[in-house]
Scaffold this motif. Sequence first.
Motif, mmCIF file in Angstrom:
data_model
loop_
_atom_site.group_PDB
_atom_site.id
_atom_site.type_symbol
_atom_site.label_atom_id
_atom_site.label_comp_id
_atom_site.label_asym_id
_atom_site.label_seq_id
_atom_site.Cartn_x
_atom_site.Cartn_y
_atom_site.Cartn_z
ATOM 1 N N PRO A 136 -6.295 -7.774 12.265
ATOM 2 C CA PRO A 136 -7.730 -8.019 12.474
ATOM 3 C C PRO A 136 -8.066 -8.108 13.959
ATOM 4 N N ALA A 137 -9.305 -7.763 14.288
ATOM 5 C CA ALA A 137 -9.758 -7.850 15.673
ATOM 6 C C ALA A 137 -9.646 -9.292 16.154
ATOM 7 N N GLY A 138 -9.039 -9.476 17.305
ATOM 8 C CA GLY A 138 -8.862 -10.813 17.857
ATOM 9 C C GLY A 138 -7.671 -11.558 17.298
ATOM 10 N N GLY A 139 -6.981 -10.978 16.330
ATOM 11 C CA GLY A 139 -5.831 -11.644 15.727
ATOM 12 C C GLY A 139 -4.524 -11.227 16.383
ATOM 13 N N ASN A 140 -3.496 -11.999 16.142
ATOM 14 C CA ASN A 140 -2.177 -11.718 16.708
ATOM 15 C C ASN A 140 -1.195 -11.184 15.674
ATOM 16 N N ASP A 141 -1.470 -11.454 14.415
ATOM 17 C CA ASP A 141 -0.545 -11.076 13.351
ATOM 18 C C ASP A 141 -1.009 -9.806 12.647
ATOM 19 N N SER A 142 -0.025 -9.003 12.255
ATOM 20 C CA SER A 142 -0.282 -7.780 11.512
ATOM 21 C C SER A 142 0.143 -7.980 10.059
ATOM 22 N N PHE A 143 -0.665 -7.490 9.126
ATOM 23 C CA PHE A 143 -0.397 -7.671 7.699
ATOM 24 C C PHE A 143 -0.046 -6.336 7.050
ATOM 25 N N HIS A 144 0.947 -6.347 6.182
ATOM 26 C CA HIS A 144 1.326 -5.168 5.409
ATOM 27 C C HIS A 144 0.349 -5.057 4.241
ATOM 28 N N ILE A 145 -0.464 -4.001 4.233
ATOM 29 C CA ILE A 145 -1.531 -3.936 3.239
ATOM 30 C C ILE A 145 -1.330 -2.851 2.183
ATOM 31 N N PHE A 146 -0.482 -1.845 2.472
ATOM 32 C CA PHE A 146 -0.388 -0.725 1.521
ATOM 33 C C PHE A 146 0.963 -0.031 1.667
ATOM 34 N N HIS A 147 1.515 0.393 0.522
ATOM 35 C CA HIS A 147 2.769 1.151 0.520
ATOM 36 C C HIS A 147 2.671 2.282 -0.491
ATOM 37 N N TYR A 148 3.124 3.466 -0.064
ATOM 38 C CA TYR A 148 3.168 4.604 -0.990
ATOM 39 C C TYR A 148 4.551 5.231 -0.965
ATOM 40 N N GLU A 149 5.116 5.353 -2.158
ATOM 41 C CA GLU A 149 6.363 6.081 -2.354
ATOM 42 C C GLU A 149 6.208 6.868 -3.636
ATOM 43 N N TYR A 150 6.267 8.162 -3.515
ATOM 44 C CA TYR A 150 5.976 9.045 -4.644
ATOM 45 C C TYR A 150 6.692 8.575 -5.907
ATOM 46 N N PRO A 151 5.918 8.451 -7.006
ATOM 47 C CA PRO A 151 4.493 8.777 -7.186
ATOM 48 C C PRO A 151 3.604 7.532 -7.233
ATOM 49 N N ARG A 152 4.058 6.418 -6.670
ATOM 50 C CA ARG A 152 3.370 5.146 -6.881
ATOM 51 C C ARG A 152 2.821 4.589 -5.570
ATOM 52 N N SER A 153 1.600 4.060 -5.659
ATOM 53 C CA SER A 153 1.000 3.371 -4.512
ATOM 54 C C SER A 153 0.808 1.902 -4.860
ATOM 55 N N THR A 154 0.931 1.045 -3.833
ATOM 56 C CA THR A 154 0.842 -0.396 -4.070
ATOM 57 C C THR A 154 0.001 -1.050 -2.978
ATOM 58 N N ILE A 155 -1.011 -1.821 -3.399
ATOM 59 C CA ILE A 155 -1.808 -2.625 -2.461
ATOM 60 C C ILE A 155 -1.086 -3.964 -2.287
ATOM 61 N N LEU A 156 -0.815 -4.333 -1.042
ATOM 62 C CA LEU A 156 0.064 -5.474 -0.782
ATOM 63 C C LEU A 156 -0.640 -6.697 -0.208
ATOM 64 N N HIS A 157 -1.952 -6.625 0.003
ATOM 65 C CA HIS A 157 -2.669 -7.781 0.554
ATOM 66 C C HIS A 157 -3.915 -8.052 -0.281
ATOM 67 N N GLU A 158 -4.123 -9.315 -0.586
ATOM 68 C CA GLU A 158 -5.214 -9.689 -1.491
ATOM 69 C C GLU A 158 -6.592 -9.338 -0.942
ATOM 70 N N ASP A 159 -6.746 -9.307 0.385
ATOM 71 C CA ASP A 159 -8.056 -8.975 0.957
ATOM 72 C C ASP A 159 -8.463 -7.536 0.663
ATOM 73 N N PHE A 160 -7.492 -6.713 0.281
ATOM 74 C CA PHE A 160 -7.786 -5.304 0.021
ATOM 75 C C PHE A 160 -7.609 -4.932 -1.448
ATOM 76 N N ASN A 161 -7.477 -5.925 -2.297
ATOM 77 C CA ASN A 161 -7.317 -5.652 -3.726
ATOM 78 C C ASN A 161 -8.482 -4.809 -4.262
ATOM 79 N N SER A 162 -8.128 -3.749 -4.976
ATOM 80 C CA SER A 162 -9.100 -2.846 -5.621
ATOM 81 C C SER A 162 -9.959 -2.088 -4.612
ATOM 82 N N ARG A 163 -9.586 -2.153 -3.342
ATOM 83 C CA ARG A 163 -10.411 -1.460 -2.337
ATOM 84 C C ARG A 163 -9.693 -0.297 -1.659
ATOM 85 N N LEU A 164 -8.383 -0.189 -1.840
ATOM 86 C CA LEU A 164 -7.635 0.888 -1.200
ATOM 87 C C LEU A 164 -7.167 1.904 -2.237
ATOM 88 N N GLU A 165 -7.215 3.164 -1.827
ATOM 89 C CA GLU A 165 -6.832 4.250 -2.740
ATOM 90 C C GLU A 165 -6.087 5.327 -1.961
#
Length: 220
Positions: free
Chosen positions: A65-94
Amino acid sequence: MSPDISSLWALCLILMLSGWCDASCAEVDSMTEAVVGKEFLLGCISCKKREEVSGAATVDWHFKPAGGNDSFHIFHYEYPRSTILHEDFNSRLEWRGTKGTEDLQIGAIANLNVTFDDVGTYTCTFERTLFLPLGDEHVTIKKTVELIVLAEEKPELTAVISEIMMYVTIVGLQLWLIAVLVYCYKKISAENEAREARKALREKNKLIDSKDTCDGVHLE
């Protein structure tokens, strides 16, 4: 260009690249301006140096996030499956990257509903394994996107130019109309003056003719 239209063009490009098996890969930078409440495409393309070499890859997205120091793992894709890994992005990443193969070159994801909290730095990481005759080779590629979120879309440059040209045209037509009116006025005035001059000349000629007639009459 506005964010929605820019994302649409980027998406079309990605779909074309993912659909052409033998087409050359082109690394195109992601757009960086999203609009709150709209969909936005986070672009990430990593082309293999040699198309004839087969390989496999996974794609990970991290967000700081802007102004933040930490980076969050939010998404992973490995054929054929994608996974949203952070609750702030649940149902929002495709996943919008390469489909139908583990040999990934396009790692784009779509944020389906942008919020102001999405402002920050996104890092796309390809972990690629190339299957070479003398042994597998592992390659890591990272790309970053600095995302800005706007409250509303910016007017398109073409629309702004069109509006400016419209006003220029209106002003030009008004100036042309004024010039035509001035020209017509001067022309009419000149014709009136010429007509008055001819009328005065005719009156003068009549007086001269009348005088000559009177001078020719002899009283007995």
